[in-house]
Design a protein around this motif. Structure first.
Motif, short mmCIF file in Angstrom:
data_model
loop_
_atom_site.label_atom_id
_atom_site.label_comp_id
_atom_site.label_asym_id
_atom_site.label_seq_id
_atom_site.Cartn_x
_atom_site.Cartn_y
_atom_site.Cartn_z
N UNK A 58 0.83 -1.20 0.00
CA UNK A 58 0.00 0.00 0.00
C UNK A 58 0.86 1.25 0.00
N UNK A 59 0.53 2.20 -0.87
CA UNK A 59 1.20 3.50 -0.92
C UNK A 59 0.47 4.47 0.00
N UNK A 60 1.15 4.94 1.03
CA UNK A 60 0.54 5.87 1.98
C UNK A 60 0.98 7.33 1.73
N UNK A 61 1.71 7.56 0.67
CA UNK A 61 2.16 8.92 0.36
C UNK A 61 1.14 9.62 -0.54
N UNK A 62 0.82 10.85 -0.23
CA UNK A 62 -0.08 11.64 -1.06
C UNK A 62 0.66 12.18 -2.27
N UNK A 92 2.32 18.37 3.29
CA UNK A 92 2.48 17.04 2.69
C UNK A 92 2.68 15.97 3.76
N UNK A 93 3.53 16.25 4.76
CA UNK A 93 3.76 15.24 5.79
C UNK A 93 2.50 15.01 6.62
N UNK A 94 1.76 16.08 6.94
CA UNK A 94 0.54 15.89 7.72
C UNK A 94 -0.53 15.19 6.87
N UNK A 95 -0.59 15.50 5.57
CA UNK A 95 -1.53 14.80 4.67
C UNK A 95 -1.19 13.32 4.61
N UNK A 96 0.10 13.00 4.53
CA UNK A 96 0.52 11.59 4.55
C UNK A 96 0.06 10.91 5.83
N UNK A 97 0.22 11.59 6.95
CA UNK A 97 -0.14 11.00 8.24
C UNK A 97 -1.66 10.83 8.37
N UNK A 98 -2.42 11.72 7.75
CA UNK A 98 -3.88 11.53 7.70
C UNK A 98 -4.20 10.27 6.90
N UNK A 99 -3.51 10.09 5.79
CA UNK A 99 -3.73 8.90 4.96
C UNK A 99 -3.36 7.64 5.74
N UNK A 100 -2.28 7.70 6.50
CA UNK A 100 -1.87 6.57 7.33
C UNK A 100 -2.91 6.30 8.40
N UNK A 101 -3.35 7.36 9.07
CA UNK A 101 -4.34 7.24 10.13
C UNK A 101 -5.64 6.62 9.61
N UNK A 124 -10.56 6.07 1.07
CA UNK A 124 -11.08 7.27 0.42
C UNK A 124 -11.90 8.08 1.42
N UNK A 125 -11.88 9.42 1.34
CA UNK A 125 -11.16 10.23 0.37
C UNK A 125 -9.73 10.53 0.80
N UNK A 126 -8.84 10.67 -0.16
CA UNK A 126 -7.48 11.10 0.14
C UNK A 126 -7.50 12.60 0.42
N UNK A 127 -6.96 13.00 1.55
CA UNK A 127 -6.98 14.40 1.97
C UNK A 127 -5.65 15.05 1.63
N UNK A 128 -5.69 16.12 0.84
CA UNK A 128 -4.50 16.89 0.53
C UNK A 128 -4.71 18.30 1.09
N UNK A 129 -4.03 18.58 2.20
CA UNK A 129 -4.20 19.87 2.86
C UNK A 129 -3.71 21.02 1.99
N UNK A 130 -4.31 22.20 2.18
CA UNK A 130 -4.08 23.35 1.31
C UNK A 130 -2.94 24.24 1.82
N UNK A 131 -1.75 24.16 1.20
CA UNK A 131 -0.66 25.05 1.62
C UNK A 131 -0.94 26.52 1.32
#
Length: 633
Positions: free
Chosen positions: A84-88, A109-118, A123-130
Motif C-alpha cells: 500500500x502506498x501511503x504517500x499523497x 504534505x507530511x501531515x496529509x501523509x499521516x492523515x492517509x496513514x491514520x 477514500x477520500x485522500x486528503x490533501x491539505x491546502x498550503x
C-alpha cells in the motif's frame, strides 16, 4: 576564492556557533524578504532555525522511547507498506509562478501523509491546502517561512483540503476568500469569466494535534540504549509517518538526477534554507540513506523524490526535523462518505452557484472534427453473471484506487468540467493498471484547457469530452506538477505544457518530463454497457443535466422530478451498486470540491437515465508510457 561581504558574515556567524533565525510575524505582509542572492545556494524559503512559537506540544512518549531501536528494519518507506502506498501526491511549489513556499509544502504534505496513514489509505485522500498557510500568515509567505510555525498554526486554526483553496503560488489575502471558496459564473451583462467568488462556510478542517522537534525526548530507547538523531528520525517515521526536515541547498542538489546523493562538508551547511519531507530510509551496499520528497515537481530527481546519504555529507538533513500528528475537526465523522448516510440538513444553494445554465461547460458533439472513436480491441460486453453486481473505485478489495478530488471553480470560475472528468477517469484507470502503486499520478487538466480546440472546445468556456480523449491519444499529457490548475485559458505552447519558474528569472519550459497518453477511446451508452465497461476497465466520463436540485445535493441516492436529460455538465461515473432497500444507483465523481455532495461525490438513480446520465458517456484506455520500475529505487 574571494567571498562576498554577506557570505563572509554568514561564515563568521556559523564559525562562532550562532544560529541564524529569521523572526516570524503572524502577519503575512510583515514576513521578511529572502536573504541576499549573493549567498550561493540560499533561496530563503526556510528560516535558518525553526522554532515553535509556544514550544513543543508533546503529550505522549516519543516513539524511540517505546521501542528497541535496534529492531528497526534496514529499509522502510511509506511509499510501499505491505503493498500500500501511503504517500499523497507530489507537489511543485514553483508553478504557476516562483514561490518560496517549501515550508508550507513540506509540512502540509507530511501531515496529509499521516492523515492517509491514520485512515488506512481509505477514500477520500486528503490533501491539505498550503495556499491557506500562505494567505493567512500561517508560518510565512512566498518569501519564505518557518515549518514549526506552520504546524503551530495548523494546531490552532486547522486547514481545509485543497478543493477549498487551490495553490496559486502568490501571497494572497486570508479573509474572506482565502480559506475556502467557490466561484460562480458572471451574470449578464457582466462577462462569464472570471466570475464572482464567495466564501464557503461548511467544510472540513484538519488539525495538528501533537507537534515537536524529532530530536526531542530522551536520548535512549526503551531498553536504555543510547540513540542518535538518525535513530530518533527512523523511529518517528516508522511509528507515525513522514517528517519535515531542513536542508542546505547546493548547486549539486539542484542538479540531482538520481542515485544516493552525498556532498562533502560545505561551510554553509548549518544555514538550512530549504524544507522537504523524509518518508523512509534504505541501504545501498553498506551505506545507509534517507528517502525524501521534494516540492520541485516530478521532473526533478527520482520522480520528484531523492535519496541522500545518512549520518554525514547530507546537506544537514538530520539537523532540524519536525513532526505533527493529525486530528479531524471535532464532530466530523471518521469517514465523511457513508453509503447509507442520510443527506445533510442544509438549505439549498442558489441556482447557478455551481453551474452556468446559459453557457454550460459541456458542449454537445458537433458532428464533425474529432472522430467519435478510435477502437482497436474488443469492447467489454455485458454478460449476466460475469459482470460484478457492484463496483466502487474507492474500495476494490478494500483498497482505494480513486485519485485526487478536484474543484474546477477555483481560484476563479472556469467551465472545465469536460477536462476534469476525462482526466480523472484516465488517472483512475492508470492507478488501476499500476495497482495503486507509488507514485500516485494525477493528469494535468489545465493542459487540456490550454490545448484542446476541436469540436468547438473553448477551454473555460466549455468543451467536448471525446475531443479531450482524442487529444490525449495524439499528444503528451503531463501530471499536475508540470502544469498547475489555474482555471483560466492559457497558451498551448511548451510552457503551457510543462513549466518551471525560477526566482527573478520567470518561467520556462521543461524539455523532459514524464507523460501519459490514451491508446483507444470511444462512446458508451445504456446501463448494462456502462456496467460492463466500468467493471472491466474502470471509470468513464459522462454527461448529465444539471438542475437546481442537483446543485443542492448533499447526500443519498439522487432522483430528479424535472425529467431533464439535456447533458450540459460532465462528470465521471466510477461505480454502481444498490441500497439496502434494493434501489440501484450510479456512483459519480463531480468537480465542485469536497464540500459539495458526499465529499465531492454523489449517487444517482440507476437504470432510468436519470438526468440523461446513461445517454452520453465515453471511455479511454491509458497507454503504458511509464517504465516497469517506475517508482522503485
Amino acid at each position: 576564492r574571494d567571498l562576498s561581504p554577506m557570505r563572509s558574515l554568514f561564515l563568521l556567524l556559523v564559525s562562532c556557533g550562532l544560529a541564524l533565525s529569521i523572526p516570524v510575524s503572524p502577519h503575512r505582509d510583515e514576513f521578511p524578504s529572502p536573504p541576499s542572492p549573493d549567498v550561493p545556494g540560499y533561496k530563503g524559503c526556510r528560516v535558518g532555525t525553526s522554532k515553535f512559537p509556544a514550544g513543543d506540544r508533546v503529550k505522549s512518549p516519543r516513539p524511540h522511547e517505546l521501542m528497541d531501536t535496534t529492531k528497526l528494519p534496514k529499509s522502510f518507506s511509506w511509499s510501499d507498506v505491505n503493498g500500500t502506498n501511503y504517500l499523497t501526491v507530489l507537489r511543485n511549489q514553483h508553478i504557476p509562478t516562483y514561490c518560496g513556499s517549501c515550508w508550507a509544502m513540506a509540512t502540509t504534505s507530511t501531515l496529509s501523509d499521516r492523515i492517509k496513514i491514520m485512515r488506512k489509505a481509505a477514500h477520500p485522500e486528503v490533501l491539505l491546502a498550503p495556499q491557506v498557510l500562505i494567505n493567512c500568515g500561517g508560518g510565512g509567505s512566498c518569501n519564505g517561512g518557518d515549518p514549526a510555525a506552520a504546524f503551530h498554526y495548523m494546531a490552532k486554526t486547522g486547514l481545509p483540503d485543497e478543493t477549498c483553496q487551490n495553490y496559486e503560488a502568490v501571497n494572497g489575502m486570508c479573509e474572506p476568500y482565502g480559506v475556502c471558496e467557490t466561484c460562480t459564473p458572471g451574470r449578464e451583462p457582466d462577462p462569464l469569466l472570471p466570475g464572482t467568488c464567495e466564501p464557503i462556510k461548511n467544510y472540513t478542517r484538519w488539525y495538528a494535534d501533537e507537534y515537536g522537534m524529532v530530536d526531542g525526548g530522551k536520548d535512549h530507547d526503551r531498553l536504555g540504549r543510547s540513540v542518535r538523531k538518525a535513530d530518533k528520525m527512523k523511529a518517528e517515521i516508522y511509528a507515525r509517518g513522514p517528517i519535515s526536515c531542513g536542508v542546505h541547498v547546493t548547486d549539486k542538489f539542484v542538479a540531482y538526477k538520481g542515485g544516493v546523493f552525498k556532498q562533502a562538508f560545505d561551510p554553509l551547511v548549518f544555514l538550512l534554507d530549504h524544507e522537504l519531507a523524509v518518508v523512509g530510509w534504505g541501504m545501498e551496499g553498506k551505506e545507509e540513506y534517507w528517502i525524501g520528497r521534494n516540492s520541485w515537481g516530478s521532473y526533478w530527481g527520482e520522480q520528484g523524490f531523492f535519496r541522500i546519504k545518512m549520518h554525514r555529507a547530507n546537506l544537514g538533513i538530520e539537523m532540524q526535523c519536525s513532526f505533527a500528528t493529525p486530528k479531524q475537526q471535532p464532530g466530523e465523522p471518521a469517514r465523511p462518505y457513508k453509503p447509507d448516510a442520510a443527506p445533510k440538513p442544509l438549505p439549498p444553494v442558489a441556482k447557478g452557484t455551481y453551474h452556468d445554465y446559459a453557457r454550460p461547460c459541456r458542449k454537445a458533439p458537433a458532428g464533425k472534427g474529432t472522430p467519435r472513436s478510435h477502437i482497436t480491441s474488443p469492447v467489454p460486453q455485458y454478460e449476466k453473471g460475469k459482470v460484478a453486481g457492484s463496483y466502487d473505485i474507492r474500495s476494490i478489495g478494500g483498497k482505494n484506487y480513486a485519485t485526487l478530488d478536484k474543484n474546477q471553480h477555483i481560484p476563479q470560475y472556469c467551465g472545465s468540467c469536460w477536462a476534469q472528468a476525462t482526466t480523472s477517469a484516465v488517472s483512475d484507470r492508470i492507478n488501476l493498471l499500476r495497482g495503486s502503486a507509488f507514485p500516485e499520478i494525477v493528469l494535468a487538466a489545465q493542459v487540456l484547457v490550454n490545448c484542446v480546440t476541436s469540436n468547438e472546445t473553448e477551454g473555460c468556456n466549455g468543451g467536448e469530452p471525446l475531443a479531450a480523449f482524442e487529444w490525449m491519444s495524439m499528444n503528451k499529457v503531463p501530471d499536475i506538477t508540470c502544469q498547475q490548475y489555474q482555471a483560466k485559458d492559457l497558451k498551448c505552447d511548451a510552457v503551457g505544457l510543462c513549466e518551471n519558474c525560477e526566482w527573478h528569472k520567470g518561467c520556462s519550459a521543461v524539455p523532459k518530463f514524464g507523460y501519459y497518453q490514451v491508446s483507444e477511446f470511444g462512446p458508451v451508452t445504456g446501463e448494462l454497457a456502462m456496467m460492463a465497461e466500468i467493471s472491466k476497465r474502470g471509470p468513464i466520463s459522462c454527461g448529465l443535466c444539471v438542475t437546481p436540485g442537483f446543485e443542492s445535493y448533499m447526500g443519498g441516492v439522487y432522483s430528479d422530478a424535472t425529467n431533464c436529460t439535456e447533458q450540459d455538465h460532465e462528470i465521471s461515473i466510477a461505480g454502481y451498486g444498490k441500497d439496502a432497500d434494493g434501489t440501484k444507483f450510479w456512483i459519480g465523481r463531480n468537480s465542485w470540491g469536497t464540500y459539495w455532495g458526499e465529499s465531492g461525490w454523489f449517487r444517482i438513480l440507476r437504470g432510468v437515465d436519470m438526468l440523461g446520465v446513461e445517454s452520453g458517456c465515453s471511455w479511454a484506455v491509458p497507454k503504458v508510457t511509464w517504465p516497469k520500475d517506475f517508482g522503485q529505487y
